[in-house]
Structures are given as C-alpha cells and as structure tokens.
Design an enzyme around this catalytic site. Structure first.
Site, PDB file in Angstrom:
ATOM      1  N   CYS A  72       0.838  -1.207   0.000  1.00 47.91           N
ATOM      2  CA  CYS A  72       0.000   0.000   0.000  1.00 47.91           C
ATOM      3  C   CYS A  72       0.877   1.263   0.000  1.00 47.91           C
ATOM      4  CB  CYS A  72      -0.986  -0.052   1.157  1.00 47.91           C
ATOM      5  SG  CYS A  72      -2.382   1.045   0.919  1.00 47.91           S
ATOM      6  N   HIS A  87      -3.072  -5.284   1.823  1.00 45.21           N
ATOM      7  CA  HIS A  87      -2.320  -5.470   3.073  1.00 45.21           C
ATOM      8  C   HIS A  87      -2.289  -6.938   3.493  1.00 45.21           C
ATOM      9  CE1 HIS A  87      -2.002  -1.193   4.246  1.00 45.21           C
ATOM     10  NE2 HIS A  87      -3.147  -1.056   3.625  1.00 45.21           N
ATOM     11  N   GLU A 108      -0.401  -8.258   5.411  1.00 47.49           N
ATOM     12  CA  GLU A 108       0.050  -8.323   6.813  1.00 47.49           C
ATOM     13  C   GLU A 108      -1.093  -8.265   7.810  1.00 47.49           C
ATOM     14  OE1 GLU A 108       0.407  -5.868   4.726  1.00 47.49           O
ATOM     15  OE2 GLU A 108       0.104  -3.924   5.689  1.00 47.49           O
TER      16      GLU A 108
END
Ligand SMILES: NC(=O)CC[C@H](N)C(=O)O
Length: 191
Positions: free
Chosen positions: A80, A173, A175
């Site tokens: 991002c 994302h 993560e």
C-alpha cells in the site's frame, strides 16, 4: 549468518509485518537508522501514509541509503503506502511527494475513490494456488508498468500486485491477515 528481514519502522503497520514474518520463522528487525538498514538482507515497507513516511525517510537520513541499497539489488516488499514509496512515479501525490523508487511503475494514490475507500476481496495472485483475502485501505493501484514488471494480480482492471526483479509490491495489506503466503513469496525472493 541467518537471513534477517528488516521492517521499515518510521510509521504505519510495522507490528503486523513483524508478526507475519516471525510466524514464518524469519528473523526480523525494525529499521529506523542507516546502520540498521546495513544489517538486513531485505526490507519491508509497510502500509501507512506515504507522504509522512517519505518525509520521515529524509529526516532520519534513510532516503539516500535506501535508494542505494535498492539500486544494489536488495530485495524490498512494499504494501500500500510501501508500494507508493517503491514506485518511480506517483499520480495524485501530495505536492512534491518524493518516493524511494526502483520499481518501474506509475501508481495512483487513493485510486479506488471514496465509495470504496476500503474493501476486502478474494484475489487471485500469480504463483499462489488459492486466492488471498485481500484488504484494501485507501489503496493505490498501478496505472503503467515498465517492460521488466510482472503483474501478479489485478482488481478493478488495474494491477494491484507487481514484481520486478527483487522488488515486490501490493496495493493491499497481506500483513493484516494470518495467511502468510504473500510474505513467503518475499522471503523466498530474499533467499
Ligand atoms: N493503507 C495505506 O497504506 C494507505 C496509503 C495512503 N493512502 C497513502 O497514500 O499513503
């Protein structure tokens, strides 16, 4: 020496990247200073706010060292805002917005517009057998790719995951999920 992956820790979702890498059994360190950057075999640039991160990179004396390491072939993975930082060209950036660069793409910031500021979708990613649960938060997309860039995933008719040599970038994302497969791709790139 075991492989160590750094997470750029100036701003953004640092902790989520550290956790994802540690869940994969990778030695991880937070990078805030040039000396710390020298110690790592690869670097994750997290999600957050790209203009803030670019400003902090300059303040912390990391911008030029990071450009030099990327030019020297260090693997890097941006998510991002991190994708924006790796991009050579930014549209809808803040006035004079700097990037680290290295990735021969043009990205558009906040590309998905107000109605879909943030959304989640099942996304097919090249090289992964099953779709990933992709979370987009005020995400950029890629508008132009240079000849050396592979597009790994597409959403809304635009690339949202790209790879060029040792550089990997996603608009979303990975993560924030417990999946780990996109990070594993990066870990394999670091070797
Ligand atoms: N979730 C994110 O990283 C958002 C990126 C942010 N819109 C930027 O331009 O930096």
């Amino acid at each position: 020496m075991p492989t160590t992956i750094g997470v750029l820790a100036l701003q953004g979702d640092v902790r989520e990247h550290v956790r994802t890498l540690e869940d994969l059994g990778v030695a991880t360190t937070r990078v805030r200073r040039p000396e710390e950057l020298e110690q790592v075999d690869g670097l994750v640039l997290p999600g957050g706010e790209s203009t803030t991160m670019a400003r902090l990179l300059r303040t912390f004396g990391l911008l030029e060292p990071l450009r030099a390491r990327i030019a020297g072939g260090m693997p890097a993975f941006g998510t991002c805002a991190g994708m924006i930082l790796l991009a050579d060209r930014v549209r809808d950036g803040a006035a004079g917005q700097e990037t680290v660069g290295g990735l021969d793409v043009t990205v558009r910031r906040n590309a998905f517009g107000r109605q879909v500021d943030s959304f989640e979708t099942a996304l097919a990613v090249d090289g992964l057998a099953d779709p990933v649960h992709a979370v987009f938060i005020r995400a950029p997309w890629v508008e132009e790719v240079g000849p050396g860039v592979d597009v790994l995933a597409v959403a809304a008719d635009h690339p949202v995951a790209v790879r060029q040599d040792a550089l990997l970038a996603t608009s979303f994302h990975p993560e924030v999920d417990t999946d780990g497969r996109v990070h594993r791709m990066f870990v394999e790139m670091v070797g």
